[in-house]
Design a protein around this motif. Structure first.
Motif, PDB file in Angstrom:
ATOM      1  N   ALA A  73       0.841  -1.194   0.000  1.00  0.00           N
ATOM      2  CA  ALA A  73       0.000   0.000   0.000  1.00  0.00           C
ATOM      3  C   ALA A  73       0.877   1.245   0.000  1.00  0.00           C
ATOM      4  O   ALA A  73       1.914   1.289   0.638  1.00  0.00           O
ATOM      5  N   SER A  74       0.431   2.258  -0.749  1.00  0.00           N
ATOM      6  CA  SER A  74       1.211   3.483  -0.852  1.00  0.00           C
ATOM      7  C   SER A  74       1.307   4.162   0.508  1.00  0.00           C
ATOM      8  O   SER A  74       0.409   4.051   1.349  1.00  0.00           O
ATOM      9  N   ALA A  75       2.399   4.899   0.704  1.00  0.00           N
ATOM     10  CA  ALA A  75       2.706   5.454   2.022  1.00  0.00           C
ATOM     11  C   ALA A  75       1.605   6.360   2.539  1.00  0.00           C
ATOM     12  O   ALA A  75       1.320   6.379   3.737  1.00  0.00           O
ATOM     13  N   GLU A  76       0.964   7.129   1.636  1.00  0.00           N
ATOM     14  CA  GLU A  76      -0.026   8.092   2.111  1.00  0.00           C
ATOM     15  C   GLU A  76      -1.309   7.424   2.614  1.00  0.00           C
ATOM     16  O   GLU A  76      -2.156   8.066   3.215  1.00  0.00           O
ATOM     17  N   GLU A 127      16.080   0.943  17.867  1.00  0.00           N
ATOM     18  CA  GLU A 127      15.970   0.229  16.605  1.00  0.00           C
ATOM     19  C   GLU A 127      14.496  -0.005  16.286  1.00  0.00           C
ATOM     20  O   GLU A 127      13.667  -0.184  17.178  1.00  0.00           O
ATOM     21  N   ASN A 128      14.145   0.015  15.012  1.00  0.00           N
ATOM     22  CA  ASN A 128      12.790  -0.280  14.548  1.00  0.00           C
ATOM     23  C   ASN A 128      11.735   0.648  15.138  1.00  0.00           C
ATOM     24  O   ASN A 128      10.593   0.249  15.360  1.00  0.00           O
ATOM     25  N   ALA A 129      12.110   1.903  15.396  1.00  0.00           N
ATOM     26  CA  ALA A 129      11.126   2.873  15.873  1.00  0.00           C
ATOM     27  C   ALA A 129      10.210   3.327  14.747  1.00  0.00           C
ATOM     28  O   ALA A 129       9.075   3.752  14.978  1.00  0.00           O
ATOM     29  N   VAL A 130      10.707   3.242  13.507  1.00  0.00           N
ATOM     30  CA  VAL A 130       9.949   3.650  12.333  1.00  0.00           C
ATOM     31  C   VAL A 130       9.904   2.472  11.374  1.00  0.00           C
ATOM     32  O   VAL A 130      10.846   1.684  11.289  1.00  0.00           O
ATOM     33  N   LEU A 131       8.798   2.333  10.662  1.00  0.00           N
ATOM     34  CA  LEU A 131       8.656   1.275   9.670  1.00  0.00           C
ATOM     35  C   LEU A 131       9.873   1.272   8.756  1.00  0.00           C
ATOM     36  O   LEU A 131      10.272   2.321   8.226  1.00  0.00           O
ATOM     37  N   SER A 132      10.461   0.095   8.570  1.00  0.00           N
ATOM     38  CA  SER A 132      11.760   0.012   7.907  1.00  0.00           C
ATOM     39  C   SER A 132      11.741   0.477   6.459  1.00  0.00           C
ATOM     40  O   SER A 132      12.764   0.900   5.928  1.00  0.00           O
ATOM     41  N   ASP A 133      10.600   0.405   5.793  1.00  0.00           N
ATOM     42  CA  ASP A 133      10.527   0.869   4.415  1.00  0.00           C
ATOM     43  C   ASP A 133       9.107   1.322   4.128  1.00  0.00           C
ATOM     44  O   ASP A 133       8.143   0.769   4.663  1.00  0.00           O
ATOM     45  N   LEU A 134       8.983   2.336   3.294  1.00  0.00           N
ATOM     46  CA  LEU A 134       7.685   2.892   2.949  1.00  0.00           C
ATOM     47  C   LEU A 134       7.479   2.803   1.446  1.00  0.00           C
ATOM     48  O   LEU A 134       8.275   3.335   0.676  1.00  0.00           O
ATOM     49  N   PRO A 135       6.422   2.138   1.004  1.00  0.00           N
ATOM     50  CA  PRO A 135       6.160   2.058  -0.432  1.00  0.00           C
ATOM     51  C   PRO A 135       5.626   3.382  -0.957  1.00  0.00           C
ATOM     52  O   PRO A 135       4.888   4.086  -0.283  1.00  0.00           O
ATOM     53  N   VAL A 136       6.009   3.736  -2.168  1.00  0.00           N
ATOM     54  CA  VAL A 136       5.563   4.976  -2.803  1.00  0.00           C
ATOM     55  C   VAL A 136       5.052   4.636  -4.198  1.00  0.00           C
ATOM     56  O   VAL A 136       5.729   3.941  -4.960  1.00  0.00           O
TER      57      VAL A 136
END
Length: 464
Positions: free
Chosen positions: A47-50, A267-276
């Motif tokens: 799913a797209s990041a937004e 570590e891992n405080a933010v989602l490791s990758d964001l789809p765009v």
């Protein structure tokens, strides 16, 4: 059905149909003034990041708690919310012009004409009149002036609502940035304090060796330099950590619970990758871009109102009521009614209507340029974030290897120094290199999570 009755039914129906029309130009979204693809494609799938709620992007429970508090207490967000509510009220006022205005009036009048009874010589000129009316007035919006103004106000309200969303996304990203930066600075401070402890121990040992004549003044001076540099770093980072807490406190709007503050960069405080996704999918959903488009639609509607100013304005006014010379018998008095249609035809306005139309067109052109600029700005924000994203893992891997190599070199240099093989200068350089590499690793880790935070914000940020 008689022709007069047909005409009587057709006129109101025609008026209603015409009042539903406007003279505003038809709005059409043009092509995006950016490329069809981002220069650096995103590697993540899904799913797209937004579309991702922020709770699925920022995963640390402590960070989530701080963001929740900010969404409730931040004053800038509160101002944006109140502005949206104010504009919504203004739209309601403007929209009321589409409907008849109904008013109730009760009035009385008492006077003396000065007349007297010629026989009794008593005054008889006192007069008294009372009336109660319910009146209605309505501008028959044949040329869409009122409706165009209402549409402009509605789109302005939509723009303010999107600006509120943009403020919320910006706040979430700012809080996350401040919280993560505090964690990184806390880790830097801990590293500097540990380095200072080791330098003080080494300085103490070198001082003893110097007193015994086992080392020279140069070696002692080098140890003193490294120790004081570490002490200065500790003092600087202590101030920086306090500043980070002050910045976070301002963003949140209240005192942040110490239990929710990071003592290191987790570590891992933010989602490791964001789809765009594609630019057309991402940019047109970003709140500030959507707000700019609503502003463009509002400016487009204002052209319709300016065009309608060249045509007649038809107003209908009527009233029904009661009239009596005695207040006690007012509602038993005579029936009254009135009906007063009026037509105002612009004949000469000194060029005001022409200037108004020209000004509304220029305002639309300005709004169009602003809209296109907001799309281009959003495109660059996402492209910049993707550019960093495409290389940050390589940088992080390389910096991790630098720390590992520097750590091995420092251990080897210390062992050789203890055996008298290497000089103090060689060990000092190895220690300085290790310290800088460890600082660089913390900075690179921070860059990675802040880049993900910027990518979340650049794509419009999912809200729930």
């Amino acid at each position: 059905m008689t022709s007069s009755l047909k005409l009587g039914l057709m006129l109101p129906a025609t008026a209603l149909v015409l009042s539903a029309c406007t003279m505003a130009p038809k709005y059409e979204r043009g092509t995006l003034p950016v490329a069809d693809q981002f220069p650096t494609p995103a590697t993540a799938q899904g799913a797209s990041a937004e579309t991702l709620p922020w709770q699925k992007v920022f995963l640390d429970p402590r960070l989530q708690s701080v963001i929740y508090e900010a969404l409730v207490n931040n004053r800038d967000l509160r101002i944006a919310t109140l502005n949206a509510e104010r504009v919504r009220a203004q739209y309601s006022v403007q929209r009321a012009g589409l409907f008849p205005g109904v008013n109730g009036t009760v009035s009385g009048r008492r006077g003396d004409t000065g007349a007297v009874n010629s026989q009794t010589n008593q005054p008889v000129g006192t007069t008294e009149s009372w009336s109660a009316d319910v009146g209605a007035s309505w501008e028959l919006d044949l040329f869409g002036r009122v409706r165009s103004l209402s549409n402009a106000a509605l789109n302005t309200y939509f723009a303010s609502a999107e600006n509120q969303k943009a403020a919320k996304v910006s706040l979430i990203a700012s809080v996350a940035t401040a919280w993560l930066t505090l964690g990184a600075d806390q880790e830097q401070l801990r590293l500097s304090r540990e380095t200072l402890r080791l330098r003080e121990e080494s300085l103490s040992l070198t001082q003893k060796r110097f007193d015994l004549g086992a080392t020279d003044a140069l070696g002692l001076g080098q140890e003193q330099t490294l120790t004081e540099q570490a002490r200065a770093d500790v003092a600087q980072l202590e101030a920086l950590v306090q500043q980070d807490k002050n910045a976070l406190r301002l963003l949140v709007g209240v005192e942040v619970d110490a239990a929710n503050l990071p003592d290191a960069l987790p570590e891992n405080a933010v989602l490791s990758d964001l789809p765009v996704g594609l630019p057309s999918d991402v940019l047109l959903k970003r709140p500030d871009v959507v707000a700019a488009e609503f502003d463009l639609k509002a400016a487009n509607a204002n052209i319709g109102a300016a065009r309608a100013a060249f045509f007649p304005r038809i107003s209908l006014t009527g009233a029904v009521g009661k009239a009596s010379t005695d207040l006690n018998n007012l509602f038993d008095g005579a029936d009254t009614w009135s009906f007063a249609p009026s037509i105002s035809v612009p004949i000469f306005a000194g060029g005001a209507n022409v200037a108004g139309l020209e000004g509304s067109k220029k305002a639309r052109d300005i709004a169009l340029a602003t809209y296109e600029k907001s799309i281009q700005t959003a495109f660059r924000d996402v492209a910049d974030a993707l550019a960093v994203r495409s290389t940050i893992d390589t940088r992080l891997t390389a910096q991790t290897r630098v720390v590992e190599a520097a750590s091995e070199t420092e251990a080897l240099s210390r062992a050789r120094f203890d055996r008298g093989v290497d000089s103090r200068l060689t060990l000092t350089d190895a220690q300085r290199t290790l310290y800088g590499a460890q600082q660089g690793l913390i900075t690179t880790r921070l860059t990675r999570v802040l880049n993900l935070t910027r990518l979340y914000s650049a794509t419009g940020g999912g809200l729930q």
